[in-house]
Enzyme design. Structure first.
Site, PDB file in Angstrom:
ATOM      1  N   LEU A  26       0.947  -1.323  -0.122  1.00 19.75           N
ATOM      2  CA  LEU A  26      -0.075  -0.135   0.095  1.00 19.75           C
ATOM      3  C   LEU A  26       1.012   1.246   0.074  1.00 19.75           C
ATOM      4  CD1 LEU A  26      -2.484  -1.111   2.821  1.00 19.75           C
ATOM      5  CD2 LEU A  26      -3.292  -0.603   0.428  1.00 19.75           C
ATOM      6  N   THR A  27       0.927   2.150  -1.139  1.00 17.90           N
ATOM      7  CA  THR A  27       1.688   3.135  -1.058  1.00 17.90           C
ATOM      8  C   THR A  27       1.148   4.164  -0.118  1.00 17.90           C
ATOM      9  OG1 THR A  27       2.376   2.906  -3.458  1.00 17.90           O
ATOM     10  CG2 THR A  27       2.615   5.036  -2.797  1.00 17.90           C
ATOM     11  N   TYR A 189       3.561  -0.961 -13.963  1.00 14.97           N
ATOM     12  CA  TYR A 189       4.890  -0.304 -13.825  1.00 14.97           C
ATOM     13  C   TYR A 189       6.023  -1.169 -14.994  1.00 14.97           C
ATOM     14  CZ  TYR A 189       2.606   2.193  -9.993  1.00 14.97           C
ATOM     15  OH  TYR A 189       1.953   2.840  -9.134  1.00 14.97           O
ATOM     16  N   ARG A 236       4.582 -10.204  -8.011  1.00 18.86           N
ATOM     17  CA  ARG A 236       3.173  -9.769  -7.988  1.00 18.86           C
ATOM     18  C   ARG A 236       2.891  -9.424  -9.507  1.00 18.86           C
ATOM     19  NH1 ARG A 236      -0.420  -4.754  -5.296  1.00 18.86           N
ATOM     20  NH2 ARG A 236      -1.782  -6.261  -4.305  1.00 18.86           N
ATOM     21  N   SER A 305     -10.753  -7.436  -3.890  1.00 17.06           N
ATOM     22  CA  SER A 305     -11.961  -7.219  -3.228  1.00 17.06           C
ATOM     23  C   SER A 305     -12.560  -8.088  -2.279  1.00 17.06           C
ATOM     24  CB  SER A 305     -13.102  -7.048  -4.349  1.00 17.06           C
ATOM     25  OG  SER A 305     -12.614  -5.753  -5.228  1.00 17.06           O
TER      26      SER A 305
END
Length: 368
Positions: A26-27, A189, A236, A305
């Site tokens: 989590l940035t 990215y 990831r 989710s």
């Protein structure tokens, strides 16, 4: 339904998790302006250390790949020292933490590069806009936004430097006390930019056929696993995501090929972002999870989710070995307990998600 499977131990390669609840990257932008981790970050992660595994926020491997105000890096000694405070705090609280290694590629604004263009596999701009640095004298809550720019196409020398940067970052992660690393190959990215056909139009050995588009990932994994045992390295991916202008002609085949590559290297796990309901990202029309699990013989962490019930159902159904939670962890430092006791979840204040200090970061209370 029973959530008991969430609280059973599991092995991800050489990593032994006490439960199957993983804190997703989590940035949060609480490093200092030089991208050095802070004591505030140590408190934040230690508050959440009862999960099976923490994966750190995205952590830049090189200045060329850093394009986020007050996000952390791991390319110099000051950063290593700062991260050591974080990992010590997590370990003292009984937790485990991996460093997520990150390079933003084409999604870096020139504002972060002294006016120079960012680099990417091909001269194709990302779609949308992103946070720009805070102007001098600006103390407002929100950061300015600017659109992505057309990057310059990377040369072979650029590619070699990126691969080397991942290897150095892996060594720095060990020096900083991390229990391993996760390679960030998702969310548009630099690795994802090479993997997906919409963003990679190269005509050399890094573009065109899927085997070529996998080459950068393979070289980065090789560089990282020369430093850290493969059983402490994860990857990831988000092969179905089209955010920021991403897209692939055949996400299922891409996921299968990534699984085969990860099996070859013996990685600890693959962390698949594939939402089961639309929210921050769209639910894919054609999920790739089955193709990935068929080609990869290691553990799979699923993300997207989930709540306590759906997470347990996926684990019970052998669709995942663990589930990672992102946004629920912002306002619920005691998420493990809340899932175990089926307590209501607190709602985060997203005004403070990417800016600020303790407010909206370390000040969320546990259940009383």
């Amino acid at each position: 339904m029973s959530r008991s499977s969430l609280f059973t131990p599991v092995e991800l390669g050489a990593l032994r998790l006490s439960n199957r609840i993983v804190m997703a990257p989590l940035t949060r932008a609480r490093a200092d302006v030089n991208h050095v981790p802070t004591a505030m970050m140590a408190e934040y992660y230690a508050q959440r250390a009862d999960c099976g595994l923490i994966i750190s926020e995205a952590t830049a491997v090189d200045p060329q790949g850093m394009g986020w105000y007050r996000a952390p890096g791991i390319w110099n000694e000051d950063m290593v020292t700062g991260w050591r405070v974080v990992t010590d705090a997590v370990h003292q609280s009984g937790g485990q933490i991996l460093a997520q290694l990150w390079h933003m590629g084409r999604l870096v604004l020139p504002d972060y590069l002294d006016g120079r263009l960012p680099m990417g596999p091909s001269p194709i701009a990302g779609e949308g806009e992103t946070f720009a640095p805070r102007p001098a004298g600006d103390d407002s809550l929100f950061l300015p936004m600017k659109p992505y720019v057309v990057p310059r196409e990377m040369t072979q020398d650029d590619i070699d430097k990126v691969v080397s940067a991942y290897g150095r970052a892996a060594a720095n992660a060990l020096s900083a006390g991390f229990d391993g690393v996760e390679i960030h190959g998702a969310n548009g990215y630099i690795i994802d930019q090479f993997l997906q056909s919409k963003t990679n139009h190269r005509t050399d050995n890094y573009g065109g056929p899927l085997g070529n588009r996998l080459r950068l990932l393979s070289e980065i994994v090789a560089a990282v696993t020369e430093v850290i045992e493969p059983g402490r390295v994860g990857l990831r991916i988000s092969p179905t995501s089209e955010r920021k202008g991403m897209g692939d002609e055949d996400p299922g085949t891409l996921a299968q090929a990534i699984g085969e590559l990860c099996s070859t290297f013996g990685l600890a796990y693959v962390h698949l972002i594939e939402p089961i309901a639309s929210g921050f990202m769209e639910k894919p029309a054609n999920p790739v999870m089955e193709r990935l699990r068929a080609s990869y013989d290691g553990a799979v962490i699923q993300n997207g989710s989930f709540d306590g019930d759906t997470a347990a159902a996926f684990i019970d159904g052998k669709q995942a070995d663990a589930i990672s939670f992102g946004r629920p962890y912002i306002a619920n430092p005691d998420l493990v307990r809340r899932f175990a006791d089926e307590l209501p979840l607190a709602t985060p204040n997203f005004d403070y998600a990417y800016v600020g200090d303790e407010t909206g970061y370390t000040d969320y209370p546990t259940w009383r």
